[in-house]
Structure formats: C-alpha cells, structure tokens
Design a protein around this motif. Sequence first.
Motif, PDB file in Angstrom:
ATOM      1  N   GLU A 155     -11.051   9.079  63.217  1.00  0.00           N
ATOM      2  CA  GLU A 155      -9.797   8.321  63.146  1.00  0.00           C
ATOM      3  C   GLU A 155      -8.974   8.740  61.921  1.00  0.00           C
ATOM      4  O   GLU A 155      -7.759   8.942  62.009  1.00  0.00           O
ATOM      5  N   ARG A 156      -9.621   8.892  60.783  1.00  0.00           N
ATOM      6  CA  ARG A 156      -8.912   9.224  59.551  1.00  0.00           C
ATOM      7  C   ARG A 156      -8.436  10.672  59.532  1.00  0.00           C
ATOM      8  O   ARG A 156      -7.497  11.013  58.814  1.00  0.00           O
ATOM      9  N   SER A 157      -9.115  11.533  60.284  1.00  0.00           N
ATOM     10  CA  SER A 157      -8.752  12.959  60.285  1.00  0.00           C
ATOM     11  C   SER A 157      -7.500  13.248  61.095  1.00  0.00           C
ATOM     12  O   SER A 157      -6.849  14.274  60.893  1.00  0.00           O
ATOM     13  N   ASN A 158      -7.201  12.360  62.063  1.00  0.00           N
ATOM     14  CA  ASN A 158      -6.079  12.572  62.995  1.00  0.00           C
ATOM     15  C   ASN A 158      -6.244  13.852  63.812  1.00  0.00           C
ATOM     16  O   ASN A 158      -5.268  14.455  64.236  1.00  0.00           O
ATOM     17  N   VAL A 159      -7.485  14.270  64.015  1.00  0.00           N
ATOM     18  CA  VAL A 159      -7.769  15.447  64.836  1.00  0.00           C
ATOM     19  C   VAL A 159      -8.207  14.974  66.220  1.00  0.00           C
ATOM     20  O   VAL A 159      -9.065  14.090  66.339  1.00  0.00           O
ATOM     21  N   SER A 160      -7.624  15.546  67.248  1.00  0.00           N
ATOM     22  CA  SER A 160      -8.006  15.204  68.621  1.00  0.00           C
ATOM     23  C   SER A 160      -9.171  16.087  69.029  1.00  0.00           C
ATOM     24  O   SER A 160      -9.035  17.316  69.097  1.00  0.00           O
ATOM     25  N   LEU A 161     -10.315  15.483  69.279  1.00  0.00           N
ATOM     26  CA  LEU A 161     -11.500  16.272  69.609  1.00  0.00           C
ATOM     27  C   LEU A 161     -12.441  15.506  70.525  1.00  0.00           C
ATOM     28  O   LEU A 161     -12.293  14.307  70.734  1.00  0.00           O
ATOM     29  N   LYS A 162     -13.409  16.214  71.070  1.00  0.00           N
ATOM     30  CA  LYS A 162     -14.464  15.625  71.892  1.00  0.00           C
ATOM     31  C   LYS A 162     -15.640  15.289  70.987  1.00  0.00           C
ATOM     32  O   LYS A 162     -15.978  16.068  70.079  1.00  0.00           O
ATOM     33  N   LYS A 177     -10.447  17.763  59.414  1.00  0.00           N
ATOM     34  CA  LYS A 177      -9.026  18.104  59.349  1.00  0.00           C
ATOM     35  C   LYS A 177      -8.835  19.543  58.893  1.00  0.00           C
ATOM     36  O   LYS A 177      -8.044  20.303  59.466  1.00  0.00           O
ATOM     37  N   ALA A 178      -9.564  19.941  57.853  1.00  0.00           N
ATOM     38  CA  ALA A 178      -9.437  21.306  57.335  1.00  0.00           C
ATOM     39  C   ALA A 178      -9.849  22.332  58.379  1.00  0.00           C
ATOM     40  O   ALA A 178      -9.225  23.389  58.523  1.00  0.00           O
ATOM     41  N   ALA A 179     -10.899  22.015  59.153  1.00  0.00           N
ATOM     42  CA  ALA A 179     -11.414  22.946  60.154  1.00  0.00           C
ATOM     43  C   ALA A 179     -10.633  22.892  61.461  1.00  0.00           C
ATOM     44  O   ALA A 179     -10.746  23.805  62.286  1.00  0.00           O
ATOM     45  N   ASN A 180      -9.867  21.807  61.664  1.00  0.00           N
ATOM     46  CA  ASN A 180      -9.195  21.569  62.953  1.00  0.00           C
ATOM     47  C   ASN A 180     -10.212  21.675  64.089  1.00  0.00           C
ATOM     48  O   ASN A 180     -10.037  22.418  65.060  1.00  0.00           O
ATOM     49  N   SER A 181     -11.263  20.907  63.967  1.00  0.00           N
ATOM     50  CA  SER A 181     -12.416  21.006  64.868  1.00  0.00           C
ATOM     51  C   SER A 181     -12.048  20.673  66.309  1.00  0.00           C
ATOM     52  O   SER A 181     -11.273  19.743  66.567  1.00  0.00           O
ATOM     53  N   LYS A 182     -12.628  21.401  67.232  1.00  0.00           N
ATOM     54  CA  LYS A 182     -12.414  21.164  68.659  1.00  0.00           C
ATOM     55  C   LYS A 182     -13.412  20.137  69.193  1.00  0.00           C
ATOM     56  O   LYS A 182     -13.124  19.376  70.111  1.00  0.00           O
ATOM     57  N   ARG A 219     -13.339   9.952  75.091  1.00  0.00           N
ATOM     58  CA  ARG A 219     -13.636  10.952  74.059  1.00  0.00           C
ATOM     59  C   ARG A 219     -15.117  11.235  73.897  1.00  0.00           C
ATOM     60  O   ARG A 219     -15.534  12.367  73.645  1.00  0.00           O
ATOM     61  N   ASP A 220     -15.960  10.212  74.045  1.00  0.00           N
ATOM     62  CA  ASP A 220     -17.378  10.309  73.710  1.00  0.00           C
ATOM     63  C   ASP A 220     -18.236  10.616  74.938  1.00  0.00           C
ATOM     64  O   ASP A 220     -17.948  10.155  76.047  1.00  0.00           O
ATOM     65  N   ILE A 221     -19.316  11.362  74.699  1.00  0.00           N
ATOM     66  CA  ILE A 221     -20.300  11.622  75.756  1.00  0.00           C
ATOM     67  C   ILE A 221     -21.660  11.800  75.089  1.00  0.00           C
ATOM     68  O   ILE A 221     -21.773  12.380  74.012  1.00  0.00           O
ATOM     69  N   TRP A 222     -22.688  11.244  75.733  1.00  0.00           N
ATOM     70  CA  TRP A 222     -24.044  11.444  75.229  1.00  0.00           C
ATOM     71  C   TRP A 222     -24.436  12.915  75.400  1.00  0.00           C
ATOM     72  O   TRP A 222     -24.070  13.571  76.373  1.00  0.00           O
ATOM     73  N   PHE A 223     -25.189  13.414  74.453  1.00  0.00           N
ATOM     74  CA  PHE A 223     -25.634  14.809  74.482  1.00  0.00           C
ATOM     75  C   PHE A 223     -26.361  15.121  75.794  1.00  0.00           C
ATOM     76  O   PHE A 223     -26.083  16.135  76.444  1.00  0.00           O
ATOM     77  N   ASP A 224     -27.292  14.255  76.190  1.00  0.00           N
ATOM     78  CA  ASP A 224     -28.072  14.496  77.408  1.00  0.00           C
ATOM     79  C   ASP A 224     -27.186  14.491  78.654  1.00  0.00           C
ATOM     80  O   ASP A 224     -27.417  15.259  79.592  1.00  0.00           O
ATOM     81  N   ASP A 225     -26.166  13.628  78.663  1.00  0.00           N
ATOM     82  CA  ASP A 225     -25.241  13.615  79.802  1.00  0.00           C
ATOM     83  C   ASP A 225     -24.396  14.886  79.835  1.00  0.00           C
ATOM     84  O   ASP A 225     -24.044  15.379  80.922  1.00  0.00           O
ATOM     85  N   ALA A 226     -24.078  15.420  78.660  1.00  0.00           N
ATOM     86  CA  ALA A 226     -23.263  16.626  78.594  1.00  0.00           C
ATOM     87  C   ALA A 226     -23.991  17.829  79.200  1.00  0.00           C
ATOM     88  O   ALA A 226     -23.385  18.668  79.874  1.00  0.00           O
ATOM     89  N   ILE A 227     -25.302  17.907  78.982  1.00  0.00           N
ATOM     90  CA  ILE A 227     -26.034  19.083  79.471  1.00  0.00           C
ATOM     91  C   ILE A 227     -26.692  18.836  80.831  1.00  0.00           C
ATOM     92  O   ILE A 227     -27.131  19.794  81.484  1.00  0.00           O
TER      93      ILE A 227
END
Length: 657
Positions: A212-219, A181-186, A237-245
């Motif tokens: 869920e608790r942070s209420n930040v929308s991220l990948k 939340k503090a970082a507003n992570s992407k 929202r979720d993707i496996w690391f290997d699938d991402a690359i």
Amino acid sequence: MVYIWSPPKDLINSANVTEFMEKNKIENYNSLVKKSQDDLKWFWGNLPDWLGLEWFRKFDEVYDTTQGIEWTKWYLNGKINISYNALDRIIKNGFGNKTAMIWYGEDGKVVKLSYIEMLEKVNKLSNYLTEIGVKKGDVISIYAPLMPETVISMYAAFRLGAIANPIFSGFAPDAVAERLKAANSKVLITSDGYYRKGKIIELKKSADEAVERSNVSLKVIVARRFEKSNIPWNDNRDIWFDDAINGKRPEFEAIETDAEDPALLMFTSGTTGNPKGAVISQIGTILQPAKEHYFNLDIKTGFSKENDILWWITDIGWMMGPWQVIGTQILGASHFSLEGALDYPNKDKVWKLIEDFKITHLGFAATAARLLKALGNEGIEKHDLSSLRAFGNTGEPIDEDTWFWVMRDVGKEQRPLINLSGGTEILGCFLLPSVVVSLKPSTLWGPGLGMSVEVYDDYGNPVRNKPGYLVATKPSPSMTRGLWKDPKRYIETYWNTFKGVWFHGDYALIDEDGYWYILGRADDVIKVAGKRIGPAELETIINAHNSVAESACIGYPDPIKGEVIVCFAIPKPGKKLNDKEINEIKNMVSTKLGKPFEPEKIIEVKDLPRTRSGKIMRRIIRDIAKEGKATISPVVENPDSVEEIKRAVSELKKLMK
C-alpha cells in the motif's frame, strides 16, 4: 608465542583444492592464488569448465574493459541460466533424487526437496508467472524467510530471465515499501507468517502495508505456513502459492540469458542513506558462490560419495542466503535452513540439528557464535558432531576468544574456521582461507581465488603490518553492474577514492607473516591523537576478559585528543563490571595495544543494537553518543537496545564532565 592452527593431513589430502592443484601441477595454495590473480583469463576463463557448468552458447571473450575497469563486461556473448545449472544439469547427470534443500520449522516440521521435486515446483511457478505477464528483466521481490517457497521463487525468477529481489523478512513495512518502489516490482512473494520463539510473526500484514505504501501495482503470492491463517486478503491481487502452481505444467524450458544479464537485485541494509541496489549478473551469481564453496569450504560435488550439507545461519534477504542456496546447488550438494531462534525451545538446539541431519558445514556471524558460546558446552558434549568438517564466519570480525572456542571446544582443533569477508556488492568474498592452509586466530588468511586485493594507506600506497583500506585492483565477474538506476552513486561509492581501484570501505591489516585481518568498517575507525585503530582490535581484547560477553567501541569527541575511546560492554550472565573488572580490562588493552589506546570509559550495558545477521550497529551507538539521537535503521533486530544505549550515553556524559 603466536598460535598457528595447521590442517590435519587427511583433510589436506582429501580436499577438492588439493586434487585440483595436483591435476594442474600447481605447487601449493599460495601459488594457486597468485596465478589466479596474475592471469585472470586463465582462472576465470577456465572456472566454468572446472565447475562443470553448461552454456547454451559458449562465450567469445573472458572479459572486456574497453569502457573502463568500472564497467568491465564478462563472458562476452555467452548464454547461460542459473536455474538450469543448479537444477536441470544436476538431474541430467543422474543426481535428481539427491536432497537439494532441508527446512526445519520451529515447531519441528521438516520439509525436504530433492532436485527433481524442486525443479517441478520451479517449472510450475515459472508457468504461472509467465501467464500473469512476467517477462525477462522484470523484478520479482521475495519478502519471506529462507523457506522452500522462497528458494523455488528465486529459481523461477532466474529461469524466466527475471530479476530476483530478496528482501529481509525482519524488515518493517516502510523498508519493504522503499525497496518495492525502487525496484518497481512486478510480483511480491511473501508468507502468511513464521514462528519466532513460540510467537507467530504475521508477515502478510506487513507485506500488505508495504504494498500500500509503495504505490506499486503488483501480484502478491503467499506461501502458507499455518493451517489456518486469519490474514487480510485481496481477491484481485493475492493468491496462495499452492494455488498458483496447482495444475500448472511441470515443464518449462529455461530462458537463454546473456552472461551479463542481471539476475539478483540486492539492496544493502541502508544503515547510511538510502539503500544501494547491487545488481549481480547471471554468471556472477553462479561463479562466485560455487567457487568459494568448492575451493574454500571444500564442499563435495554431487558426483562424490559425500552428502555435504551446508547450514549458514542467515536469511534470504542477506547476501549469504542466495550465496548458500546457489553455491551448494551448482555443486549438487545440499543446504539447510532453520525457522526461528537458535536457542528456542532448547539451548542445545543447534547441536541436536547437526547430529540429526548430519550437517557437514556450519556458518554464522560472530554474534551467533558468541550466543552459542554463552549457552555453555553441555550441548556440544551431549551430541555427536562428527559429521562437521568446517565452520564459517562472516558479517563482522570474530574476536579471538570466540575463534578459539569454535576451533577448540566445538572443532576439537580438527576442523578449520573459514573466516570470510566480502559483501553484497560482489555476492561473495574478497578474503577467505581454504581448508588446506594454516590459520592464526581471527584471520581471514588472504585473498580469494581470482580476487586481486590490496591494503592501501590514505595516499593509495600498499602497506604491510599497518592498518589501511581494503581495495580491489582488478575486476571480478560478480562485482555489481553499477547500482540499480544510480550509476553516478556507483562510481562515487566504489571508484572515486582511488582512481581505477575498487574501494570496499573495510579497514584491514596484513601482518608481518602475511595473514590478513578485517578491523571493521572504515567509517568505524577511531582516531586518537592522530593514531588510528579499528574497533575490532579493541573488542577482541575486551571480549577476552572473563566477565565480558560482548562489546562495542567508538570514538567519543575530546577537545584535546580529538577522540577518546569509549566502550560499551555486555557482562556475562551473573557477572557485573565493577571498578576492579574495568581496570583489568583497561590494563589488558594498554598492555597489548599501548597506553594511547586504553579506553577512557567502559560502560556496562544490557544489549547492543544489531542486525538479525548479528552485526553490531556501531553507527547507531556513535550517533547517540555524539548527537544524542540516531536514525533507527529498519534492520535493527532489537530496537529496545537503542533505549539502553541512550541510558548508557547519559551515564557516560555525567562521567566525562
């Protein structure tokens, strides 16, 4: 007679810093440190060239303090990139096939990545992150152990000009949520889990709760540790690391970032108040670790015949994780990381790994060293440790008994212990020796190169042979650029105690021979009848007793003296602290420090609250002793110890009546 360790001549003659001093016609290491402090433009202005860094655009000025020392800017108009210098530059110079990283799983799985292999994965991930909209200045949070995907993710963030935000993998969801939340992570990069002492820690579940608790929308990108993972999944929202690359281009040109652009956002542990977000610049993230690896740890560059491998027992969420990874790779050396505990499944595990992988540098927190010491010397004698050239300690003061064990039993008095102290806020050290200097037990020797530090009394006067506060009187490139979204707190925390001087919060001592020591945090200092003492001084003596494994000392309220000293001690296996041992310990303290500092009570405990990096959390002990309760920080590695301290405090109060 005071013991002084002196480095062997062959170590001095072969050291990086010796070659450097000969080239620059500098007489000795003390002279080099003084010159680096007196002439910041000479030292910091030339350091990038000495380390072989490549700029996209060379800087115009080394530093500028026109906005005040608190807001010093470094390497004005210089353009650089950490990822390029830690990967592309090494490959371009012909060392792409050299191993950059070795990871060892608790189940025996080994992953090795060459510089070429790591760059290819970093580039693929950079392309994916760009596709999902990550831009320069966005925050990428990393909540996972120090594993290959963690390192790749950090370098991909640097490559994009994004900000890497490592988060300790042992944090509970609330602590992670607070940081997201503090970082507003992407983006959040995590893992399905990891092994610890034979058990699977399901990290993805904690990550989901945190999001869920942070209420930040991220990948959320998930590194796969296990063949089959029965974990919750959000397809949107979720993707496996290997699938991402997978299928992404293996080329990605590093962004030209300004030297002052933020690269690392590292929240402090939050042991007091809300976590502070240290913001380390691109150039600070490069220079401080690389400088200390090269001049102090004597890690050889990739251009030498040596194949140096640094293993610092740490997590990516602690400062020492990025410090290890970046420092070694800027030099073209290698780093090693371990999943799981040091003594599982076998108590000689650490020594076997050093032998098998030819580890050259081993770093730890003093607590880890004490754990290894308690396991006995059988593993040391059983395994070939000849590859080791130096040790390191940080995180807390190291007691003399453990220092001697490392130096004599493990190092055979041929290898130095580079005892260092600094902090997250500078991604490195204020104090540390080099391999070429003589050492007293437990000492940090003195200032690091380019670090203008002093010990002040309450009135801002330099003091010698008397405890005081560690301060920095001049800026350095890796000092945090304010605190994340809280400039007022930055000034209040570091610059308000002594005007124009960085107040670090450590209690320190320079002895009659000029050796420096850290005595603990200033907040931990005990004041008995107007006399101050740091807990480390007491604990060093107590831990030297043959029945004591570890101890923690605090000040306990007293109507006459203000405070009296109370110590909680863990006995060695098979030992008990009966009246005879307790009286012996008290006599040892009064003999060495004087009767006023003799502990009022010594209470036996089974455990002490600590972080995973090994720091004893005296604040928790102090709060329970004084107030009967404590706010339990999410960094506590062993929460059951808190109940043990409550039991011990209850016993203490009965004794004090």
